[in-house]
Design a protein around this motif. Sequence first.
Motif, PDB file in Angstrom:
ATOM      1  N   VAL A  59       0.855  -1.184   0.000  1.00  0.00           N
ATOM      2  CA  VAL A  59       0.000   0.000   0.000  1.00  0.00           C
ATOM      3  C   VAL A  59       0.891   1.233   0.000  1.00  0.00           C
ATOM      4  CG1 VAL A  59      -1.959  -1.079   1.202  1.00  0.00           C
ATOM      5  CG2 VAL A  59      -0.077  -0.080   2.537  1.00  0.00           C
TER       6      VAL A  59
ATOM      7  N   PHE B 225       1.264   5.234   1.645  1.00  0.00           N
ATOM      8  CA  PHE B 225       0.921   5.939   2.873  1.00  0.00           C
ATOM      9  C   PHE B 225       0.667   7.397   2.526  1.00  0.00           C
ATOM     10  CE2 PHE B 225       3.428   2.248   3.908  1.00  0.00           C
ATOM     11  CZ  PHE B 225       2.702   1.661   4.926  1.00  0.00           C
TER      12      PHE B 225
ATOM     13  N   TYR C 127     -11.967   4.400   7.956  1.00  0.00           N
ATOM     14  CA  TYR C 127     -10.534   4.226   7.713  1.00  0.00           C
ATOM     15  C   TYR C 127     -10.263   2.955   6.911  1.00  0.00           C
ATOM     16  CZ  TYR C 127      -5.720   3.051   9.352  1.00  0.00           C
ATOM     17  OH  TYR C 127      -4.402   2.688   9.457  1.00  0.00           O
ATOM     18  N   GLU C 128     -10.867   1.842   7.330  1.00  0.00           N
ATOM     19  CA  GLU C 128     -10.616   0.565   6.659  1.00  0.00           C
ATOM     20  C   GLU C 128     -11.168   0.560   5.241  1.00  0.00           C
ATOM     21  OE1 GLU C 128     -12.182   0.902   9.554  1.00  0.00           O
ATOM     22  OE2 GLU C 128     -11.195  -0.299  11.105  1.00  0.00           O
TER      23      GLU C 128
ATOM     24  N   ILE D 296      -8.757   2.386   2.909  1.00  0.00           N
ATOM     25  CA  ILE D 296      -7.608   1.542   2.549  1.00  0.00           C
ATOM     26  C   ILE D 296      -8.018   0.514   1.500  1.00  0.00           C
ATOM     27  CG2 ILE D 296      -5.920  -0.127   3.402  1.00  0.00           C
ATOM     28  CD1 ILE D 296      -6.117   1.257   6.141  1.00  0.00           C
TER      29      ILE D 296
ATOM     30  N   SER E 293      -4.409   2.938  -0.028  1.00  0.00           N
ATOM     31  CA  SER E 293      -3.589   3.923   0.671  1.00  0.00           C
ATOM     32  C   SER E 293      -3.983   3.952   2.143  1.00  0.00           C
ATOM     33  CB  SER E 293      -3.771   5.327   0.073  1.00  0.00           C
ATOM     34  OG  SER E 293      -3.351   5.358  -1.279  1.00  0.00           O
ATOM     35  N   VAL E 294      -3.001   4.171   3.004  1.00  0.00           N
ATOM     36  CA  VAL E 294      -3.216   4.157   4.449  1.00  0.00           C
ATOM     37  C   VAL E 294      -3.072   5.571   5.007  1.00  0.00           C
ATOM     38  CG1 VAL E 294      -2.426   3.239   6.656  1.00  0.00           C
ATOM     39  CG2 VAL E 294      -2.321   1.811   4.592  1.00  0.00           C
TER      40      VAL E 294
ATOM     41  N   THR F  45      -2.128   8.286   7.434  1.00  0.00           N
ATOM     42  CA  THR F  45      -1.016   8.143   8.386  1.00  0.00           C
ATOM     43  C   THR F  45      -0.764   9.456   9.117  1.00  0.00           C
ATOM     44  OG1 THR F  45      -0.010   6.468   6.958  1.00  0.00           O
ATOM     45  CG2 THR F  45       1.413   7.503   8.597  1.00  0.00           C
TER      46      THR F  45
ATOM     47  N   TRP G  61       2.790  -3.204   7.939  1.00  0.00           N
ATOM     48  CA  TRP G  61       2.448  -3.390   6.531  1.00  0.00           C
ATOM     49  C   TRP G  61       3.643  -3.908   5.742  1.00  0.00           C
ATOM     50  CZ3 TRP G  61      -1.906  -3.678   3.847  1.00  0.00           C
ATOM     51  CH2 TRP G  61      -3.082  -3.137   4.395  1.00  0.00           C
TER      52      TRP G  61
ATOM     53  N   LYS H  28      -1.923  -8.136   6.853  1.00  0.00           N
ATOM     54  CA  LYS H  28      -2.548  -6.815   6.920  1.00  0.00           C
ATOM     55  C   LYS H  28      -3.612  -6.671   5.824  1.00  0.00           C
ATOM     56  CE  LYS H  28      -1.416  -3.541   9.110  1.00  0.00           C
ATOM     57  NZ  LYS H  28      -1.936  -2.953  10.365  1.00  0.00           N
ATOM     58  N   GLN H  29      -3.333  -7.167   4.626  1.00  0.00           N
ATOM     59  CA  GLN H  29      -4.319  -7.090   3.563  1.00  0.00           C
ATOM     60  C   GLN H  29      -5.546  -7.942   3.879  1.00  0.00           C
ATOM     61  OE1 GLN H  29      -1.711  -7.992   0.118  1.00  0.00           O
ATOM     62  NE2 GLN H  29      -2.289  -5.985  -0.670  1.00  0.00           N
TER      63      GLN H  29
ATOM     64  N   ASN I 287      -7.709  -6.170   6.362  1.00  0.00           N
ATOM     65  CA  ASN I 287      -8.438  -5.086   5.707  1.00  0.00           C
ATOM     66  C   ASN I 287      -9.594  -5.619   4.875  1.00  0.00           C
ATOM     67  OD1 ASN I 287      -8.233  -2.997   2.976  1.00  0.00           O
ATOM     68  ND2 ASN I 287      -8.656  -2.144   4.992  1.00  0.00           N
TER      69      ASN I 287
END
Length: 279
Positions: free
Chosen positions: A61, A63, A75-76, A79, A84-85, A87, A100, A107-108, A111
């Motif tokens: 991803v 940031f 937020y989730e 992403i 994109s996260v 941050t 990540w 992590k994926q 999400n």
Amino acid sequence: MPEDETVPFPLTPLSEKGLAGIDWHPGWFDGWRTHGQGVQSLIVSGATMADALNAHGCAPVSFVPQSDLPPGMAYEQFIFERGSVPTRDNLHDFFNGLCWMRFPATKQRLNQLQAAEIACAGVTALRGPVRDALTVLDENAAFLLAPPPVWDALAARDWRRLFVDLRPLWAEAQLVLFGHALLEKLVHARKPITAHVYRAQPAIDSIAALDAWVADDLNAATLAGKPFLPLPVLGVPGWWPGNEDVSFYDDRSVFRPPSQGVNQKKPGAPSRHIPYRKA
């Protein structure tokens, strides 16, 4: 973190002193040092958190600044849709970025599961058992790869057996930290810090293999059963000098006895029998 959700763990504001002062030597930071020190040096040199994480270039991803998250959007979901996260410039998001990099598949998967729950139920004040468990895992989990006697003692909250009688077996075990809030808290280690432990296949022999295994193992049904056990991480042999004295484990405010019925399987909870194979 979206505005409609309560942050489950206290955040530590980022400062040059706080970031530059991280001691990377303790055993719980094994495997985190290379990425951590690389990103750390860029930030201390003046880069923003998002830019430093992107410059390191090994996450699936990108940031972006927290301000890129539209008001009212989860937020989730952001992403999931944009890759994109959002941050912030703090230690919490510093360790999230490192997660990540080190556990991209897990992590994926987290999400994806969050996005699926949001698609089904929307974003409400009560997240439900699956989203609650996903948040706990993301923030505070550790993966334990260990022979069955170690896991059984942990499940029984038999701390003396786990850490004293079975101490030699810890040479065959590995506790790998995952939760970014957990990593953040360990910057200033305290005896009560406790991880939510998720059981992993003991024969896994690399972080990449562990990442793939956990990502494949996670599903909504398993998470709804809250498949975690509490483990005070400073009790792990070799992680803290004080635990060489067996009286370290007599502190009942940290090493708490089991609640009544702690070993009783909840109705509907999935069975997670994992055969032990030494690598």
